[in-house]
Design a protein around this motif. Structure first.
Motif, mmCIF file in Angstrom:
data_model
loop_
_atom_site.group_PDB
_atom_site.id
_atom_site.type_symbol
_atom_site.label_atom_id
_atom_site.label_comp_id
_atom_site.label_asym_id
_atom_site.label_seq_id
_atom_site.Cartn_x
_atom_site.Cartn_y
_atom_site.Cartn_z
ATOM 1 N N HIS A 385 0.823 -1.200 0.000
ATOM 2 C CA HIS A 385 0.000 0.000 0.000
ATOM 3 C C HIS A 385 0.867 1.263 0.000
ATOM 4 N N GLU A 386 1.965 1.224 0.747
ATOM 5 C CA GLU A 386 2.852 2.379 0.774
ATOM 6 C C GLU A 386 3.502 2.598 -0.588
ATOM 7 N N ARG A 387 3.853 1.502 -1.284
ATOM 8 C CA ARG A 387 4.433 1.642 -2.622
ATOM 9 C C ARG A 387 3.456 2.342 -3.563
ATOM 10 N N VAL A 388 2.174 2.003 -3.440
ATOM 11 C CA VAL A 388 1.149 2.651 -4.267
ATOM 12 C C VAL A 388 1.127 4.153 -3.991
ATOM 13 N N HIS A 389 1.168 4.512 -2.701
ATOM 14 C CA HIS A 389 1.137 5.931 -2.345
ATOM 15 C C HIS A 389 2.369 6.672 -2.875
ATOM 16 N N VAL A 390 3.530 6.023 -2.792
ATOM 17 C CA VAL A 390 4.764 6.644 -3.283
ATOM 18 C C VAL A 390 4.663 6.916 -4.777
ATOM 19 N N ILE A 391 4.192 5.922 -5.535
ATOM 20 C CA ILE A 391 4.063 6.095 -6.987
ATOM 21 C C ILE A 391 3.037 7.171 -7.315
ATOM 22 N N GLU A 392 1.938 7.194 -6.576
ATOM 23 C CA GLU A 392 0.919 8.231 -6.807
ATOM 24 C C GLU A 392 1.500 9.627 -6.569
ATOM 25 N N GLU A 393 2.317 9.757 -5.526
ATOM 26 C CA GLU A 393 2.937 11.047 -5.241
ATOM 27 C C GLU A 393 3.884 11.464 -6.370
ATOM 28 N N LEU A 394 4.634 10.496 -6.886
ATOM 29 C CA LEU A 394 5.560 10.803 -7.974
ATOM 30 C C LEU A 394 4.815 11.125 -9.265
ATOM 31 N N VAL A 395 3.708 10.447 -9.510
ATOM 32 C CA VAL A 395 2.884 10.753 -10.686
ATOM 33 C C VAL A 395 2.365 12.184 -10.603
ATOM 34 N N GLU A 396 1.894 12.570 -9.421
ATOM 35 C CA GLU A 396 1.406 13.936 -9.224
ATOM 36 C C GLU A 396 2.530 14.951 -9.422
ATOM 37 N N LEU A 397 3.735 14.581 -9.008
ATOM 38 C CA LEU A 397 4.891 15.460 -9.174
ATOM 39 C C LEU A 397 5.215 15.654 -10.651
ATOM 40 N N LEU A 398 5.209 14.569 -11.405
ATOM 41 C CA LEU A 398 5.528 14.641 -12.837
ATOM 42 C C LEU A 398 4.475 15.432 -13.607
ATOM 43 N N ALA A 399 3.258 15.411 -13.126
ATOM 44 C CA ALA A 399 2.191 16.154 -13.803
ATOM 45 C C ALA A 399 2.434 17.657 -13.750
ATOM 46 N N ALA A 400 3.284 18.100 -12.837
ATOM 47 C CA ALA A 400 3.567 19.535 -12.719
ATOM 48 C C ALA A 400 4.541 20.026 -13.779
ATOM 49 N N ILE A 401 5.220 19.104 -14.479
ATOM 50 C CA ILE A 401 6.198 19.505 -15.496
ATOM 51 C C ILE A 401 5.459 20.125 -16.677
ATOM 52 N N ARG A 407 8.092 15.803 -19.668
ATOM 53 C CA ARG A 407 7.197 14.999 -18.828
ATOM 54 C C ARG A 407 7.198 13.535 -19.275
ATOM 55 N N GLN A 408 7.213 13.301 -20.568
ATOM 56 C CA GLN A 408 7.248 11.928 -21.077
ATOM 57 C C GLN A 408 8.554 11.230 -20.706
ATOM 58 N N VAL A 409 9.662 11.954 -20.850
ATOM 59 C CA VAL A 409 10.969 11.371 -20.494
ATOM 60 C C VAL A 409 11.011 11.032 -19.006
ATOM 61 N N ALA A 410 10.500 11.937 -18.179
ATOM 62 C CA ALA A 410 10.489 11.693 -16.737
ATOM 63 C C ALA A 410 9.590 10.505 -16.391
ATOM 64 N N THR A 411 8.467 10.372 -17.080
ATOM 65 C CA THR A 411 7.565 9.242 -16.829
ATOM 66 C C THR A 411 8.248 7.926 -17.185
ATOM 67 N N GLN A 412 9.004 7.929 -18.293
ATOM 68 C CA GLN A 412 9.736 6.728 -18.678
ATOM 69 C C GLN A 412 10.796 6.377 -17.639
#
Length: 680
Positions: A385-401, A407-412
């Motif tokens: 569950h914590e791994r899910v939260h970590v990834i969600e936080e990083l996804v939200e961070l990348l959305a700010a680019i 943004r695509q390179v960072a997502t990869q």
């Protein structure tokens, strides 16, 4: 004091507009000029242009423009005279001696007085550090910290004596008004209600300078932490805002451009130690949380940001917040963690420049790697569950680019870094980031709508012109008195055809002004500043005075800004294309045909505005019959002339100037020489 014109010309010739602007804006070569992000308004796509040949700048986003003098005036909030002095000092141009009379001092602008008081204080504090008996503890402290005399001099360190009025007395004796000392927070009003006292007492002083190397504030370090906070900064003033400045930027900016990277640290002494050991592309955010304004300042010089914060919880939290802001601002943040218990100051003193650079090379992390490492060290990757939260936080961070490719390179990169415990393909991550981007855009749109709804409401059409002056029934040219109020057709941008007309006049001189004035009167121009400038050109042509770019560059007030607007093009050919156009006669412009085309468009717009103005006046209920009949006649004549213009090619709308042969252009390239003027 009035500076002689030849001295102003000497400064203009010596001052490199690119170098002056580059103090504030990160410039990139583009065609025959330079581009960058405008310092006068927020923008993501560069619309700011600098033309080194003309010595002018222009922003096509907000409209600001001018020469080196006006750029210094706008960015440093100083008067014309102070801008002249600043550039003269920078480029070693001697100015006439100025008599320091009370009357001249009174005429100096408030900002000049603020800067002068701060500069005096910085020099005074520096002298106290060198000579004051009480400053011995400060000298010993700096010696123990390993700072050299040269480093102390370069950073301008000083000492504030413990006396409550030492600086006050020295400044007043120098002729600095007490109100100016209050406005710069060099002194504070007494809590007892009478008098003032020095803001800094018994502290090691760090002057804070803006990118143009002007003192704007101070930070004072105590020697006894039991007597108050370790550091005290100047309060916010008209020239100092803690959230908008970076310590050391005036020394680091040129090195940042060369290295194409800025190192951001937390403390004043971190900056000093790194610079002393040869690492000079470093600044500090001076004990305040990193702000958007500070990142905007850094972005002028480089997009690459290396953050070195303390390894404690507070430092790591500040680093994470800094990464979020940097990504939103379009920067490329990286992180560097030093060994436990070390800060940049202690580490570079122990390891030296080579050791620091080697550690930086081996241990610099991209922000995704850094944030995943933090999550792992805190045990957040052990639980599903914590791994899910970590990834969600990083996804939200990348959305700010803001940049889609980045943004695509960072997502990869995120996919590759998390694949071992996430599984699946990168498609799910890209879809999640895209969904987060859409949500962010929706939130921003909603926030903007709320802001607009809460703003003041205006009634459309509340201010209308009373009607145009009468127009004579004479056909073209129209009556020069028939000027239309600017309020009839308000325009957000200046008419491009009016700009082209003035540019033609300045490029070709008096004969072009005389030719255009046969068909276009100043009243035809919609923009008031363009209209006044065209009137000036007409008057100078009548008096046979020079009409060229260099003449008007020497004019005071807003003329240089207007020249920037007239001459700066949003899109310009490169040097190769320009040279090829000069050599190829078929690429050369026929200025007479260009003048005719421009005049046709300008007169057409004038007639359309005139018709609109007539229609507005005719709609009035209590309009006298005689006036209504006049307006009907005017409308009929305006429409007749408009029909003629719209149905006739531009080259046939106006007669050719004397000596112009249209066949000349077709056969051998255009070359028009006006007839010599008759001496009056």
């Amino acid at each position: 004091m009035r500076i002689p014109e030849h001295k102003l010309d000497e400064i203009r010739q010596a001052a490199d507009i690119v170098e002056v602007v580059a103090d504030v804006v990160s410039l990139k070569k583009s065609g025959q000029g330079f581009t960058g992000l405008c310092p006068f308004h927020n923008e993501k796509t560069p619309s700011f242009r600098v033309n080194p040949d003309m010595g002018i700048f222009k922003c096509f986003g907000c409209g600001e423009g001018g020469d080196a003098f006006s750029f210094v005036m706008k960015t440093e909030h100083v008067s014309f005279m102070e801008a002249v002095r600043s550039l003269a000092e920078r480029y070693n141009v001697d100015l006439p001696e100025e008599d320091s009379t009370p009357e001249q001092a009174e005429r100096a602008t408030r900002f000049e007085k603020l800067y002068e008081a701060l500069r005096f204080a910085a020099n005074w504090y520096y002298q106290q550090l060198k000579h004051h008996e009480e400053a011995e503890k400060a000298r010993v402290y700096l010696q123990k910290r390993g700072f050299t005399i040269e480093t102390i001099r370069v950073f301008g360190l000083g000492y504030a004596p413990p006396s409550g009025q030492a600086l006050l007395d020295a400044a007043v004796q120098e002729g600095i008004d007490e109100s100016i000392l209050l406005d710069t927070d060099l002194v504070k009003p007494s809590s007892k209600g009478e008098g003032v006292y020095d803001s800094f007492r018994d502290r090691l002083m760090f002057p804070i300078l803006n990118p143009s190397a002007r003192v704007i504030g101070f930070a004072g370090r105590t020697f006894d932490e039991n007597k108050g906070p370790k550091y005290v900064n100047s309060a916010q003033t008209d020239v100092y805002n803690k959230s908008q400045v970076l310590y050391g930027i005036h020394l680091a900016k040129s090195v940042i451009r060369q290295e194409k990277q800025v190192i951001l640290v937390e403390g004043y002494t971190d900056v000093m130690s790194l610079a002393q050991h040869g690492v000079k592309n470093v600044v500090a955010n001076s004990g305040t949380a990193l702000t958007r304004e500070q990142l905007e300042l850094l972005k002028r010089y480089s997009n690459r940001l290396l953050m070195i914060y303390d390894a404690d919880a507070a430092g790591q939290k500040a680093m994470v917040r800094g990464i979020e802001l940097a990504l939103e601002m379009g920067l490329e943040p990286e992180t560097l963690q030093l060994p436990e218990g070390e800060d940049p100051d202690s580490f570079v003193k122990e390891q030296g420049q080579e050791g620091f650079i080697e550690h930086k090379r081996k241990n610099t992390e991209d922000y995704i790697t850094y944030l995943l490492r933090l999550a792992e060290e805190s045990g957040r990757l052990t639980s599903m569950h914590e791994r899910v939260h970590v990834i969600e936080e990083l996804v939200e961070l990348l959305a700010a680019i803001p940049d889609p490719v980045a943004r695509q390179v960072a997502t990869q990169q995120l996919h590759q870094s998390t694949h071992k415990f996430r599984g699946g393909s990168d498609r799910e991550l890209h879809a999640a980031v895209d969904a987060s981007v859409a949500k962010r855009q929706q939130r921003n749109k909603l926030r903007q709508t709320r802001t607009e709804d809460s703003g003041p409401r205006t009634v459309s059409g509340a201010s209308q012109a009373e009607g145009p002056p009468p127009i004579q029934d004479e056909g073209l040219p129209l009556d020069p008195s028939a000027e239309i109020s600017d309020s009839v057709t308000p325009s957000k941008r200046r008419p491009e055809y009016e700009r082209r007309l003035l540019k033609l006049c300045l490029e070709h001189g008096a004969w072009m002004v005389d030719y255009i004035y046969q068909y276009v009167y100043p009243s035809f121009l919609e923009d008031s500043q363009y209209r006044e400038f065209f009137e000036l050109l007409v008057e100078r042509a009548k008096r046979q005075e020079p009409i060229d770019r260099s003449t008007f560059r020497a004019f005071p007030s807003s003329t240089p800004e207007l020249l920037a607007t007239i001459f700066m093009e949003k899109h310009t050919p490169g040097s190769r294309m320009s040279e090829r156009m000069k050599q190829n006669r078929f690429d050369q412009v026929d200025e007479v045909m260009e003048a005719k085309s421009t005049m046709k468009v300008l007169v057409t717009h004038y007639l359309q505005r005139l018709k609109a103005s007539i229609t507005t006046e005719m709609s009035e209920d209590k309009l006298p019959d005689t006036r209504r009949q006049e307006l009907v006649t005017m409308m009929r004549e305006a429409q007749k002339q408009l029909n003629t213009l719209q149905s006739t090619a531009a080259e046939h709308c106006f007669e050719n100037p004397a000596g112009y042969d249209p066949e000349q252009k077709r056969k051998e390239g255009f070359s028009y020489t006006p007839k010599p003027r008759k001496s009056s």
